[in-house]
Scaffold this motif. Structure first.
Motif, PDB file in Angstrom:
ATOM      1  N   LYS A 264       0.844  -1.194   0.000  1.00 43.25           N
ATOM      2  CA  LYS A 264       0.000   0.000   0.000  1.00 43.25           C
ATOM      3  C   LYS A 264       0.874   1.236   0.000  1.00 43.25           C
ATOM      4  CE  LYS A 264      -3.615   2.391   2.614  1.00 43.25           C
ATOM      5  NZ  LYS A 264      -4.494   2.368   3.809  1.00 43.25           N
TER       6      LYS A 264
ATOM      7  N   GLN B 191       1.558   5.036   0.930  1.00 41.04           N
ATOM      8  CA  GLN B 191       1.132   5.887   2.036  1.00 41.04           C
ATOM      9  C   GLN B 191       2.074   7.077   2.157  1.00 41.04           C
ATOM     10  OE1 GLN B 191      -1.560   5.247   4.170  1.00 41.04           O
ATOM     11  NE2 GLN B 191      -1.195   7.237   5.136  1.00 41.04           N
TER      12      GLN B 191
ATOM     13  N   ILE C 145       0.791  -1.522  -7.695  1.00 43.53           N
ATOM     14  CA  ILE C 145      -0.249  -1.028  -6.783  1.00 43.53           C
ATOM     15  C   ILE C 145      -1.385  -0.369  -7.554  1.00 43.53           C
ATOM     16  CG2 ILE C 145      -0.742   0.675  -4.979  1.00 43.53           C
ATOM     17  CD1 ILE C 145       2.078   0.118  -3.885  1.00 43.53           C
TER      18      ILE C 145
ATOM     19  N   GLN D 105      -5.304  -1.703  -7.835  1.00 46.13           N
ATOM     20  CA  GLN D 105      -6.396  -0.884  -7.318  1.00 46.13           C
ATOM     21  C   GLN D 105      -7.442  -0.589  -8.388  1.00 46.13           C
ATOM     22  OE1 GLN D 105      -4.280   2.487  -5.733  1.00 46.13           O
ATOM     23  NE2 GLN D 105      -4.006   1.542  -3.722  1.00 46.13           N
TER      24      GLN D 105
END
Length: 433
Positions: free
Chosen positions: A23, A25, A172, A176
């Motif tokens: 993820k 961040q 990623i 998504q």
């Protein structure tokens, strides 16, 4: 281990990895936090540690399904593999005598919850669960491994902080929502970079209509930091998408090599000496024209609103003026590079690429690569026929990017069941004029 590893600092984008899940961040400040599944992580303690450090999730006081955890950097002994802990377990020849009656585990849900609260080490939790399993030693080695992986996934309490890279960002974003990056997978992105010949020298022209900044970020990454290469990034909107560029934590001198401009505005300025040519070029592009939100029109918009009863603050007017000045400077920089011409052209468009390609080919030097990506092969076939009828591009070839992922394990190698094989199409060639 690197001699001088890059350390995590506030303001960086980081990638959190828990087992195979990753993820993106932003570690904006010491009070930053992240959510992984049902766990709420405080990121304060990662500041100053090297990238790729592993942290243990320590549950704070309080109960509930949504746990709040702090992170504690791990020692080497805490990072041991669960299979090393239980490697001495015996196994059965097959699973024919195992019956799923729901009574194979001596520990109940309450016992496991209590054990999880009392024990911070996921290896010990899984060890206790295995010890209280009536059927574990009767399972085959393969079944035992699957069982341990399932339990490890549920009780795994470790997070690794990874440094963002183009490959990780692509994976990623693709996981998504592939549509937000035009379905560009990591293998397709590598081919685009390879065919376009992006390197640490030269000038490059890129048009893309929405990839979360993935394509310009990949170009900047290939160009490097200590280089004189430059790139003009054209887009159809009012504001360029730069999420991937920001996520790479590039130095300012590297990001300045990317000049992001609205394709409509920059071509208007480039052909400003001939109004007829301006309109003819813009009408052929088939891209959205700027709205009143365009920075070029904002000063006039604010002037018309100044007659309203509520006066505009000086700080707001100053911000708009700076934004307008930045937009004008970027357009001038782009026009200077358009006059010098470019060493390659890359187009990744949601629109039909024929008119965009024919317009931008004017700005490419002879014997330079041209790469056009689309999710639809039919539009590239039409472009192929169009370019074949001219003397502008040669060595044209249209390819389909198809990839099959395989699981490679002892005695059980097979393709993955759930996957998307196609990742768009590429039309490549070289300019000859």
């Amino acid at each position: 281990m690197l001699e001088n590893p890059t350390k995590i600092k506030t303001g960086d984008y980081v990638i959190l990895q828990r087992q195979k899940y990753t993820k993106l961040q932003k570690f904006g400040n010491l009070d930053s936090s992240a959510v992984l599944g049902k766990d709420h992580l405080e990121l304060r303690n990662i500041d100053g540690h090297p990238y790729y450090s592993t942290f243990k999730m320590i549950q704070k006081e309080g109960k509930g399904r949504n746990r709040s955890c702090t992170l504690q950097v791990c020692s080497e002994t805490e990072m041991r593999n669960i299979f090393d802990v239980l490697g001495g377990s015996s196994s059965g020849a097959d699973n024919r005598n195992i019956i799923d009656d729901g009574e194979s585990q001596n520990l109940g849900p309450e016992d496991i919850s209590k054990l999880r609260e009392e024990c911070n080490d996921s290896s010990k939790i899984i060890e206790k669960i295995v010890e209280n399993s009536k059927t574990f030693n009767s399972k085959t080695e393969y079944s035992q491994e699957k069982y341990l992986k399932k339990k490890e996934k549920k009780y795994f309490e470790f997070v690794q902080i990874r440094q963002p890279s183009i490959r990780l960002l692509t994976e990623i974003f693709y996981r998504q929502d592939p549509d937000k990056i035009l379905g560009i997978r990591v293998d397709t992105l590598s081919q685009i970079i390879s065919y376009s010949g992006v390197s640490s020298f030269g000038n490059y022209l890129l048009y893309e209509s929405g990839t979360n900044g993935l394509l310009p970020a990949a170009f900047l990454n290939s160009m490097g930091a200590n280089t004189e290469a430059k790139m003009v990034h054209m887009h159809p909107g009012n504001v360029p998408q730069k999420q991937a560029i920001l996520a790479l934590n590039m130095p300012e001198e590297q990001t300045k090599r990317c000049v992001s401009v609205n394709i409509y505005s920059v071509l208007r300025e480039f052909y400003q000496g001939s109004p007829e040519e301006q309109e003819a070029i813009i009408e052929k592009l088939e891209v959205p024209t700027p709205t009143d939100e365009n920075p070029s029109k904002k000063p006039r918009l604010e002037e018309s609103e100044s007659s309203n009863t509520q006066p505009q603050s000086s700080s707001s007017a100053s911000a708009i003026e700076k934004q307008s000045q930045k937009w004008q400077l970027e357009n001038k920089r782009a026009c200077e590079l358009l006059k010098e011409k470019f060493d390659s052209l890359v187009i990744a468009a949601k629109e039909h690429p024929v008119n965009i390609t024919k317009t931008l080919l004017t700005f490419v030097k002879p014997s330079r690569p041209v790469v056009i990506f689309s999710q639809c092969k039919e539009v590239l076939m039409e472009l192929y026929v169009e370019l074949k009828s001219t003397t502008e591009v040669t060595n044209l070839h249209l390819t389909s990017n198809w990839l099959r992922m395989y699981q490679i394990l002892p005695n059980r190698t097979h393709p993955e069941v759930n996957m998307n094989g196609n990742s768009g199409y590429l039309l490549c060639g070289y300019t000859i004029r």
